[in-house]
Design an enzyme around this catalytic site. Structure first.
Site, short mmCIF file in Angstrom:
data_model
loop_
_atom_site.label_atom_id
_atom_site.label_comp_id
_atom_site.label_asym_id
_atom_site.label_seq_id
_atom_site.Cartn_x
_atom_site.Cartn_y
_atom_site.Cartn_z
CD1 TRP A 123 0.88 -0.38 3.02
CD2 TRP A 123 -0.54 1.26 3.50
NE1 TRP A 123 1.25 0.12 4.24
CE2 TRP A 123 0.39 1.13 4.56
CE3 TRP A 123 -1.53 2.23 3.59
CZ2 TRP A 123 0.36 1.95 5.69
CZ3 TRP A 123 -1.57 3.04 4.72
CH2 TRP A 123 -0.63 2.89 5.75
CG ASP A 124 4.78 0.78 1.57
OD1 ASP A 124 3.82 0.22 2.10
OD2 ASP A 124 5.96 0.58 1.90
CD GLU A 171 2.56 -4.14 9.14
OE1 GLU A 171 3.66 -4.51 9.59
OE2 GLU A 171 2.31 -4.04 7.92
CE LYS A 207 6.40 -2.06 11.61
NZ LYS A 207 6.17 -3.18 10.66
CD GLN A 208 2.70 1.66 9.95
OE1 GLN A 208 3.43 0.71 10.14
NE2 GLN A 208 2.25 1.98 8.75
#
Length: 718
Positions: free
Chosen positions: A320-321, A451, A557-558
């Site tokens: 998806w980046d 994640e 994580k983000q």
């Protein structure tokens, strides 16, 4: 030091060979060349061809229906830089010292200088100048210039298309596996040498050729510089049994170098970013833009892998980046490439439809979380297939492309079908349920961008993106109606109405205690991760703790909910957005390279200049400083795109829809000026901002209605 358009050894923190191979890699979207020491025969050096991969069965201790079946692994091909140099007695020269290495971002030329020596003290100076074709994406040129220092005589240069792969023994899931199932055949050619590499399982092939024989003797008795030119060809990825084009080698370095220089002139003319007042960051963003363009597939059948063509980390998979972190740059600077990146998704739509059926969804399409050929390659479904949001991410990218370009032809041929099929997936995958006495629609057992929080109900980001995906169908139907065109894919009035009803009633979780959007239904029921007790060396957490331990805590994580806030900035009042930023920042590790760019852009919009700048500093030079500690595996391509987002959508506050473009000045205090170019609806724009104001110039195209620092203006063409 810190020439804004030249990367040199003093600009790099980590001089470990594998790290330098990555940082100084060059590419053209089709293939990339890692900047190996040409005399070391490095196992991590090599040539990486976008989309050339092999498969092997995934071995599960306990398998189940619908698990991904095969690994997909990109292949590291022979190193085009590698040579062996010996004297007349057969003594080998090795690298005694790396003198300098420079990558010119204006021209794409890579120059390496080193001192070579034998064990008995004979010394040579070697300069290797390297260029890669940009218009002709199958060629490269390498010119070796040998100058005697303490040597007079003849040398033998051995140049061979050979593999120097080493088995990967690291347990890090971000690294690639070794590929053993290749057939390598020498080819009969009139000039030089050529090989064909064929994969056993995917039945793909690539041919490579060099313009020189395996051995060449050079006379250095005149104590003068002697040039040794090598033309290289890396052919397209083809079917093993199909026709293959004839390889045509480049005639000289100048031809390839000129092609590259013209390409880079165009790139900088259409999308340069110039920072006045901070040369290291200016250099960093130029490098990131250079490598983004070097990595993007341009043929509609390849995309941008997590490491581009700079390394084999993450096995060369597309994520998806692309749509969320890299596509925005291409939409606003290189829309033709943006369209090709989206075309790749269209070409794997049949596999996405099949994947949805495997997941028990009878209508619609689910794109693979990580893939090369369109089939799911993630062996760990909680952080792979369960990230259903990739459907909405792709739909969002299509919507943004259309809003910026007005390209209804692409929407007709490819885009609308993808929007409809992903909307159908959401409508069939989700469920109605009662929440606080109201009937709402939601999605269960999903994983959002974070994640470290897996298989939850009603992830806010997923739900909000699905809502947008469903709304896009109606918006595009109206666009076709306004244009007097029939729908390219049939959507009944009932189906359209169902999409609208679902979108209007999608549940978006909210936490009353903290007065913020909740990441999911259970996030705030969990204890906060024990950050104070976690040693620094235990980050990233995924390499030191069992997933179930991570999942049962509040730890990110983000950016997750904050990513939704970033994309839909008008959804949340400023005071609530500030609360959300403060809370989620406190539980985020930034173990993902995708995280800091979003925190930077949001901080800039919220007026937290120092914090925005701090996060941006990490994104702008992440690979030059090896911030994540794994640049040796390849560049962090999503972060490269994220650094551009931090500048353009954060510090410059750029936001657009099909109806309006907005620029808001959030210039960092220690910058004197920011200037960048972009394209919007057929116009070429120049944006310049300082602490005294903002100026937007229409360099080409029609007059523009735009909102600048809160004031609606109409700007005529220059």
């Amino acid at each position: 030091m810190h020439d804004p358009f030249v990367i040199a050894l003093p600009d790099i923190n980590n001089h470990a060979p594998a790290n330098l191979e990555t940082v100084f890699s060059i590419g053209n979207g089709h293939f990339g060349i890692r900047a190996s020491d040409p005399l070391s025969h490095s196992a991590t050096g090599g040539t990486i061809v976008n989309g050339f991969f092999e498969t092997a069965p995934i071995t599960y201790g306990e398998s189940a229906y619908g698990y991904a079946k095969n690994h997909q692994t990109i292949i590291n091909l022979p190193d085009l830089r590698a040579v062996t140099v010996t004297d007349e007695a057969g003594a080998a020269f090795t690298t005694q010292k790396l003198v300098s290495q420079e990558l010119d971002l204006h021209t794409g030329l890579l120059t390496t200088e080193m001192i070579l020596a034998t064990l008995d003290g004979k010394r040579l100076h070697l300069q290797l100048t390297e260029a890669i074709g940009q218009t002709n994406q199958n060629v490269a040129a390498l010119q070796y210039t040998f100058t005697p220092l303490s040597f007079s005589g003849k040398i033998t240069v051995t140049k061979k298309l050979a593999f120097y792969q080493a088995a990967v023994t690291d347990d890090d899931p971000r690294k690639a596996r070794a590929v053993q199932s290749l057939q390598i055949d020498d080819m009969a050619v009139d000039q030089g040498q050529a090989i064909q590499i064929t994969t056993a399982s995917t039945h793909l092939r690539v041919q490579m050729a060099l313009s020189v024989p395996e051995t060449t003797t050079l006379d250095l008795t005149q104590n003068q510089a002697t040039e040794f030119f090598v033309g290289a060809e890396v052919g397209p990825v083809g079917n093993a049994d199909g026709d293959y084009p004839t390889l045509v080698l480049p005639p000289d370095l100048g031809t390839v170098a000129e092609d590259g220089q013209q390409y880079w002139q165009q790139v900088w003319a259409q999308g340069t970013v110039d920072i006045t007042g901070d040369k290291p960051l200016a250099q960093g963003i130029h490098y990131n833009i250079f490598q983004l363009n070097s990595s993007a597939g341009r043929d509609g059948h390849t995309n941008i892998s997590a490491k581009g063509v700079s390394g084999v980390g993450y096995e060369g998979h597309y994520f998806w980046d692309t749509e969320m972190y890299m596509l925005p740059y291409f939409i606003l600077t290189q829309p033709t490439i943006a369209k090709q990146l989206l075309a790749y998704r269209y070409h794997i739509l049949p596999q996405a439809k099949e994947r949805a059926r495997t997941l028990g969804v009878t209508n619609g399409a689910l794109f693979a979380w990580r893939t090369i050929n369109g089939e799911e390659a993630s062996a760990y479904y909680p952080a792979g297939t369960a990230q259903y949001h990739i459907d909405a991410d792709i739909a969002y990218g299509i919507g943004q492309y259309y809003a910026a370009t007005g390209d209804l032809d692409f929407i007709t041929k490819m885009g609308f079908e993808m929007i409809v099929e992903t909307a159908r997936f959401w409508a069939n995958f989700g469920s109605w349920f009662i929440k606080d006495g109201k009937k709402v629609f939601g999605f269960f057992d999903v994983t959002g961008p974070d994640e470290y929080t897996a298989l939850v109900d009603n992830n806010y980001y997923t739900n909000r993106m699905a809502q947008h995906n469903l709304e896009l169908v109606g918006q595009l139907i109206k666009a076709f109606q306004d244009a007097g065109q029939a729908l390219p894919v049939s959507v009944s009035e009932k189906e359209q109405a169902d999409f609208e009803i679902i979108a209007d009633n999608i549940y978006l979780p909210y936490n009353q205690e903290h007065q913020i959007n909740a990441q999911d239904d259970s996030f705030f029921d969990k204890p906060v991760w024990p950050f104070a007790e976690t040693p620094k060396e235990n980050y990233p957490l995924l390499l030191h703790y069992h997933p179930l331990m991570i999942y049962r805590h509040q730890v990110n994580k983000q950016a997750d909910t904050l990513l939704a806030d970033y994309l839909f900035f008008d959804d949340v009042p400023t005071d609530q957005l500030q609360r959300e930023y403060d809370y989620y920042e406190s539980v985020t590790t930034h173990d993902s390279s995708l995280s800091r760019a979003i925190f930077s852009a949001l901080a800039a919009r919220l007026g937290m200049g120092a914090k925005a700048y701090s996060y941006f500093m990490d994104t702008a030079r992440m690979d030059l400083t090896d911030l994540q500690g794994n640049t040796a595996d390849g560049l962090h391509l999503a972060n490269l795109g994220g650094s551009w987002l931090s500048i353009v959508t954060g510090f410059a506050g750029l936001h657009y829809t099909a109806d309006n473009l907005t620029i808001t000045n959030h210039l960092p205090e220690n910058w004197e000026k920011l200037a960048f170019k972009c394209q919007y609806q057929g116009r070429q724009l120049q944006v310049s901002m300082s602490h005294f104001g903002t100026e937007v110039t229409v360099l080409a195209g029609d007059p523009l209605d735009i909102t600048i620092d809160g004031v609606q203006q109409k700007i005529a063409a220059q």
